[in-house]
Design an enzyme around this catalytic site. Structure first.
Site, PDB file in Angstrom:
ATOM      1  N   PRO A 101       0.826  -1.205   0.000  1.00 49.07           N
ATOM      2  CG  PRO A 101      -0.535  -1.439   1.877  1.00 49.07           C
ATOM      3  CD  PRO A 101       0.597  -2.072   1.162  1.00 49.07           C
ATOM      4  CB  ALA A 104      -0.185   2.610   3.943  1.00 52.23           C
ATOM      5  N   GLY A 105       2.894   3.779   5.371  1.00 58.29           N
ATOM      6  CA  GLY A 105       3.907   3.402   6.356  1.00 58.29           C
ATOM      7  C   GLY A 105       4.432   1.997   6.169  1.00 58.29           C
ATOM      8  N   GLY A 107       6.612   1.185   3.574  1.00 59.03           N
ATOM      9  CA  GLY A 107       7.887   1.193   2.843  1.00 59.03           C
ATOM     10  C   GLY A 107       7.735   1.036   1.339  1.00 59.03           C
ATOM     11  CB  SER A 108       4.947   1.482  -1.059  1.00 60.37           C
ATOM     12  OG  SER A 108       4.807   2.762  -1.574  1.00 60.37           O
ATOM     13  CB  ALA A 110      12.089   2.174   0.884  1.00 64.40           C
ATOM     14  CB  ALA A 111       9.634  -1.844  -1.557  1.00 63.66           C
ATOM     15  CG  ASP A 152      10.815   3.449   5.545  1.00 64.04           C
ATOM     16  OD1 ASP A 152      10.784   3.184   6.755  1.00 64.04           O
ATOM     17  OD2 ASP A 152       9.860   3.931   4.920  1.00 64.04           O
TER      18      ASP A 152
HETATM   19  O1  PMV Z   1       7.614   5.406   5.943  1.00 64.88           O
HETATM   20  P1  PMV Z   1       6.918   5.405   7.246  1.00 64.88           P
HETATM   21  O2  PMV Z   1       5.562   6.011   7.220  1.00 64.88           O
HETATM   22  O3  PMV Z   1       7.007   4.081   7.924  1.00 64.88           O
HETATM   23  O4  PMV Z   1       7.684   6.412   8.237  1.00 64.88           O
HETATM   24  C1  PMV Z   1       9.017   6.251   8.521  1.00 64.88           C
HETATM   25  C2  PMV Z   1       9.251   6.383   9.956  1.00 64.88           C
HETATM   26  C3  PMV Z   1       9.555   7.759  10.492  1.00 64.88           C
HETATM   27  O5  PMV Z   1      10.283   7.513  11.678  1.00 64.88           O
HETATM   28  C4  PMV Z   1       8.283   8.508  10.818  1.00 64.88           C
HETATM   29  C5  PMV Z   1      10.391   8.595   9.537  1.00 64.88           C
HETATM   30  C6  PMV Z   1      11.809   8.065   9.311  1.00 64.88           C
HETATM   31  O6  PMV Z   1      12.429   8.510   8.341  1.00 64.88           O
HETATM   32  O7  PMV Z   1      12.309   7.263  10.097  1.00 64.88           O
END
Ligand code: PMV
Length: 315
Positions: A101, A104-105, A107-108, A110-111, A152
């Site tokens: 997703p 949505a936190g 890691g899309s 980055a992946a 990430d």
């Molecule tokens: O990508 P997310 O939504 O999992 O956020 C990363 C986590 C944070 O700590 C909020 C930001 C970071 O760069 O570490």
């Protein structure tokens, strides 16, 4: 030249999000149930340097030149070609797909970057090491995040649980006893850069309060690591609850996240918290494996747009 493909998992942060941006430790784990994939197919009739990209998940369809240079996909390809020392590779078509997703936190971003770098560098005959893939992905992450911690790109590149401290080499981290997590998506997209920016403003306005909160998050991550390494996994539940209280104090929780967290706990989760930047996105709940389906069902009934059950430390 044969077709080349690469894939990478999504991720969730178990402990320490936001505080990790300020130098405190955090723990993240891969989620293999969702994946990004890139396939590079040579285009024998194209002129060298011609790169055609199809990435429906992020609405990209066209030639590399048609993308702005600071577009994450363009940046990933340019950085990769520079690193492998080839400016005009043989023409190729690049297809990127992802079931992770977006915003949505999980890691899309980055992946997708990781798989692009891996597939393009391998196609050029110079596959890059995980260390370099992670470094280049970090550069691209700055477009999405502004000031990313690096967690990430690290967890998604290595595909293994990580105990992460910004700027430090990745720490080997053993999971003595596997444990189950239910991930519940609020369905509300929440750009990481916005949440990170809001926390920064709040930290600048109240440095003492926020330094105390971040420090407590770091201590929780340290304790969690010891529990995971010694197999005392049920004790992670109360630590998740404590971490959630601190995230609420930071102002990054939301009514939708809190509903899912409360429902998971009522249904028997051992602990629950938001995961990632907050504001929307996902929550996670620690559950007994035999309860996972039931708790996921309870989350869906109160509006989770999607649930994923994953095992941490699964071999
Ligand atoms: O990508 P997310 O939504 O999992 O956020 C990363 C986590 C944070 O700590 C909020 C930001 C970071 O760069 O570490």
């Amino acid at each position: 030249m044969p077709a080349i493909s690469a894939s990478a998992p999504g991720k969730v942060i178990l402990f320490g999000e936001h505080a990790v941006v300020y130098g405190f430790p955090a723990i993240a784990v891969p989620v293999t149930q969702v994946q990004a994939k890139a396939v590079v197919v040579p285009n024998p009739v194209g002129a060298s340097g011609e790169i055609n990209i199809t990435a429906p998940a992020i609405n990209v369809n066209g030639m590399l030149e048609s993308l702005p240079v600071d577009h994450p996909i363009a940046k990933a390809i340019h950085l990769t070609l520079k690193k492998v020392g080839i400016s005009r590779p043989p023409a190729f078509n690049l297809k990127v797909s992802s079931t992770i997703p977006i915003a949505a936190g999980m890691g899309s971003g980055a992946a997708i970057t990781v798989v692009l770098i891996r597939a393009v560098s391998a196609f050029c005959g110079r596959p890059l090491s995980d260390e370099v893939v992670s470094e280049l992905t970090f550069e691209v992450e700055k477009i999405y995040h502004g000031t990313p911690s690096g967690i990430d790109n690290t967890v998604v590149t290595y595909g293994t649980p990580v105990y992460f401290v910004k700027g430090k080499p990745i720490k080997a981290f053993a999971v003595k006893k596997p444990f189950s997590i239910v991930i519940g998506d609020t369905g509300i997209s929440s750009p990481t850069a916005v949440a990170v920016g809001n926390v920064r403003k709040a930290w600048e306005a109240q440095p003492e309060t926020f330094n105390r909160i971040f420090k407590s998050c770091g201590e929780i991550a340290m304790q969690a690591r010891r529990l995971i390494e010694t197999g005392k996994v049920t004790e992670l539940g109360p630590l998740m609850d404590e971490n959630q209280v601190l995230l609420m104090e930071m102002g990054v929780s939301s009514p939708e996240l809190e509903t899912l967290i409360a429902v998971a706990k009522d249904a028997g989760a051992l602990g629950a918290k938001l995961s990632g930047a907050g504001g929307g996105g996902n929550m996670i709940a620690l559950v007994a494996p035999e309860e996972a389906d039931r708790i996921a069902g309870a989350l869906e009934r109160v509006g989770a747009s999607r649930t994923i059950i994953t095992q941490v430390g699964e071999s």
